[in-house]
Scaffold this motif. Structure first.
Motif, PDB file in Angstrom:
ATOM      1  N   ILE A 146       0.841  -1.198   0.000  1.00  0.00           N
ATOM      2  CA  ILE A 146       0.000   0.000   0.000  1.00  0.00           C
ATOM      3  C   ILE A 146       0.874   1.245   0.000  1.00  0.00           C
ATOM      4  O   ILE A 146       1.740   1.417   0.848  1.00  0.00           O
ATOM      5  N   ASN A 147       0.623   2.103  -0.951  1.00  0.00           N
ATOM      6  CA  ASN A 147       1.295   3.388  -1.043  1.00  0.00           C
ATOM      7  C   ASN A 147       0.569   4.344  -0.101  1.00  0.00           C
ATOM      8  O   ASN A 147      -0.608   4.632  -0.291  1.00  0.00           O
ATOM      9  N   LEU A 148       1.273   4.842   0.899  1.00  0.00           N
ATOM     10  CA  LEU A 148       0.658   5.713   1.902  1.00  0.00           C
ATOM     11  C   LEU A 148       0.043   6.976   1.319  1.00  0.00           C
ATOM     12  O   LEU A 148      -0.904   7.516   1.875  1.00  0.00           O
ATOM     13  N   PHE A 149       0.595   7.445   0.215  1.00  0.00           N
ATOM     14  CA  PHE A 149       0.196   8.741  -0.322  1.00  0.00           C
ATOM     15  C   PHE A 149      -0.675   8.674  -1.568  1.00  0.00           C
ATOM     16  O   PHE A 149      -1.115   9.701  -2.067  1.00  0.00           O
ATOM     17  N   LYS A 150      -0.934   7.482  -2.041  1.00  0.00           N
ATOM     18  CA  LYS A 150      -1.775   7.337  -3.232  1.00  0.00           C
ATOM     19  C   LYS A 150      -3.235   7.534  -2.836  1.00  0.00           C
ATOM     20  O   LYS A 150      -3.763   6.845  -1.960  1.00  0.00           O
ATOM     21  N   PRO A 151      -3.928   8.455  -3.490  1.00  0.00           N
ATOM     22  CA  PRO A 151      -5.346   8.649  -3.170  1.00  0.00           C
ATOM     23  C   PRO A 151      -6.151   7.368  -3.424  1.00  0.00           C
ATOM     24  O   PRO A 151      -5.886   6.634  -4.378  1.00  0.00           O
ATOM     25  N   PHE A 152      -7.110   7.127  -2.544  1.00  0.00           N
ATOM     26  CA  PHE A 152      -8.009   5.995  -2.738  1.00  0.00           C
ATOM     27  C   PHE A 152      -8.788   6.218  -4.036  1.00  0.00           C
ATOM     28  O   PHE A 152      -9.022   7.364  -4.435  1.00  0.00           O
ATOM     29  N   ALA A 153      -9.174   5.132  -4.676  1.00  0.00           N
ATOM     30  CA  ALA A 153      -9.962   5.234  -5.900  1.00  0.00           C
ATOM     31  C   ALA A 153     -11.326   5.870  -5.613  1.00  0.00           C
ATOM     32  O   ALA A 153     -11.962   6.412  -6.503  1.00  0.00           O
TER      33      ALA A 153
ATOM     34  N   GLY B  31      -9.882  12.327  -2.655  1.00  0.00           N
ATOM     35  CA  GLY B  31      -8.441  12.524  -2.582  1.00  0.00           C
ATOM     36  C   GLY B  31      -7.790  12.007  -1.309  1.00  0.00           C
ATOM     37  O   GLY B  31      -6.584  12.163  -1.135  1.00  0.00           O
ATOM     38  N   GLN B  32      -8.552  11.395  -0.417  1.00  0.00           N
ATOM     39  CA  GLN B  32      -7.977  10.860   0.804  1.00  0.00           C
ATOM     40  C   GLN B  32      -6.973   9.758   0.482  1.00  0.00           C
ATOM     41  O   GLN B  32      -7.118   9.048  -0.503  1.00  0.00           O
ATOM     42  N   ASN B  33      -5.990   9.618   1.371  1.00  0.00           N
ATOM     43  CA  ASN B  33      -5.020   8.540   1.258  1.00  0.00           C
ATOM     44  C   ASN B  33      -4.765   7.968   2.656  1.00  0.00           C
ATOM     45  O   ASN B  33      -5.237   8.522   3.649  1.00  0.00           O
ATOM     46  N   LEU B  34      -4.032   6.884   2.726  1.00  0.00           N
ATOM     47  CA  LEU B  34      -3.830   6.205   4.002  1.00  0.00           C
ATOM     48  C   LEU B  34      -3.062   7.081   4.992  1.00  0.00           C
ATOM     49  O   LEU B  34      -3.370   7.076   6.190  1.00  0.00           O
ATOM     50  N   PHE B  35      -2.101   7.838   4.518  1.00  0.00           N
ATOM     51  CA  PHE B  35      -1.352   8.731   5.402  1.00  0.00           C
ATOM     52  C   PHE B  35      -2.289   9.745   6.058  1.00  0.00           C
ATOM     53  O   PHE B  35      -2.258   9.937   7.275  1.00  0.00           O
ATOM     54  N   ARG B  36      -3.135  10.368   5.262  1.00  0.00           N
ATOM     55  CA  ARG B  36      -4.086  11.350   5.786  1.00  0.00           C
ATOM     56  C   ARG B  36      -5.023  10.707   6.797  1.00  0.00           C
ATOM     57  O   ARG B  36      -5.317  11.278   7.848  1.00  0.00           O
ATOM     58  N   GLU B  37      -5.492   9.506   6.510  1.00  0.00           N
ATOM     59  CA  GLU B  37      -6.425   8.835   7.406  1.00  0.00           C
ATOM     60  C   GLU B  37      -5.737   8.440   8.721  1.00  0.00           C
ATOM     61  O   GLU B  37      -6.355   8.458   9.785  1.00  0.00           O
ATOM     62  N   ALA B  38      -4.439   8.107   8.657  1.00  0.00           N
ATOM     63  CA  ALA B  38      -3.688   7.813   9.888  1.00  0.00           C
ATOM     64  C   ALA B  38      -3.608   9.060  10.758  1.00  0.00           C
ATOM     65  O   ALA B  38      -3.825   8.992  11.982  1.00  0.00           O
ATOM     66  N   LEU B  39      -3.310  10.192  10.146  1.00  0.00           N
ATOM     67  CA  LEU B  39      -3.270  11.443  10.903  1.00  0.00           C
ATOM     68  C   LEU B  39      -4.649  11.802  11.445  1.00  0.00           C
ATOM     69  O   LEU B  39      -4.767  12.314  12.572  1.00  0.00           O
ATOM     70  N   LEU B  40      -5.676  11.530  10.668  1.00  0.00           N
ATOM     71  CA  LEU B  40      -7.044  11.804  11.106  1.00  0.00           C
ATOM     72  C   LEU B  40      -7.401  10.982  12.342  1.00  0.00           C
ATOM     73  O   LEU B  40      -7.952  11.516  13.314  1.00  0.00           O
TER      74      LEU B  40
END
Length: 160
Positions: free
Chosen positions: A117-124, A128-137
């Motif tokens: 999983i690419n932490l910064f790749k936006p979900f389909a 525009g959310q990505n895993l990195f953003r969701e971790a910070l959230l």
């Protein structure tokens, strides 16, 4: 950037979510809480520790499900994220809520640890959310509400 290329970043995200770093982790904020205070609402506050705990549970579950599935439907805001006040919560229900928080946390951490999983790749799906953003959230949201739990405990004379 895949997680396998950035183990220090993944490690820091996991530490932030599980240990809090600059804030108390959930487990510490709830340690020693007397059961009779779970549902008590201090004067001039709109919620109890139970309601805040459930809000953490529901929101974290929603974030994890969003990360895992394009077909996930989030609860309606705000009613679907906040429970109504109740007089008491027994140990079984309390422990089930804590267990789901832990299980959902572990499901999310498994995503962070997945080297594919690419932490910064936006979900389909999403905006525009990505895993990195969701971790910070998750870390930000939970720390905010953990602080509220500690304040409620202080107001109820059950902290420090």
């Amino acid at each position: 950037m895949k997680t396998e290329q950035s183990p220090p970043l993944v490690h820091e995200l996991i530490q932030l979510i599980t240990h809090g770093n600059a804030h108390a982790p959930l487990e510490e904020a709830l340690e020693g809480l007397r059961p009779e205070l779970r549902c008590q609402i201090p004067e001039k506050l709109p919620y109890s520790i139970w309601q805040v705990l459930e809000h953490i549970r529901i929101t974290q579950w929603d974030i994890v499900e969003f990360c895992l599935s394009a077909s996930h439907q989030s609860p309606k805001w705000p009613d679907g994220y906040w429970t109504a006040p109740v007089k008491t919560v027994d140990d079984k229900i309390w422990k089930a809520s804590l267990a789901q928080i832990q299980q959902d946390r572990e499901r999310f951490l498994a995503l962070l640890r997945d080297p594919e999983i690419n932490l910064f790749k936006p979900f389909a799906h999403g905006e525009g959310q990505n895993l990195f953003r969701e971790a910070l959230l998750i870390a930000d949201h939970n720390s905010y509400h953990i602080g509220q739990i500690i304040i409620i405990r202080r107001l109820l004379g059950n902290w420090g």
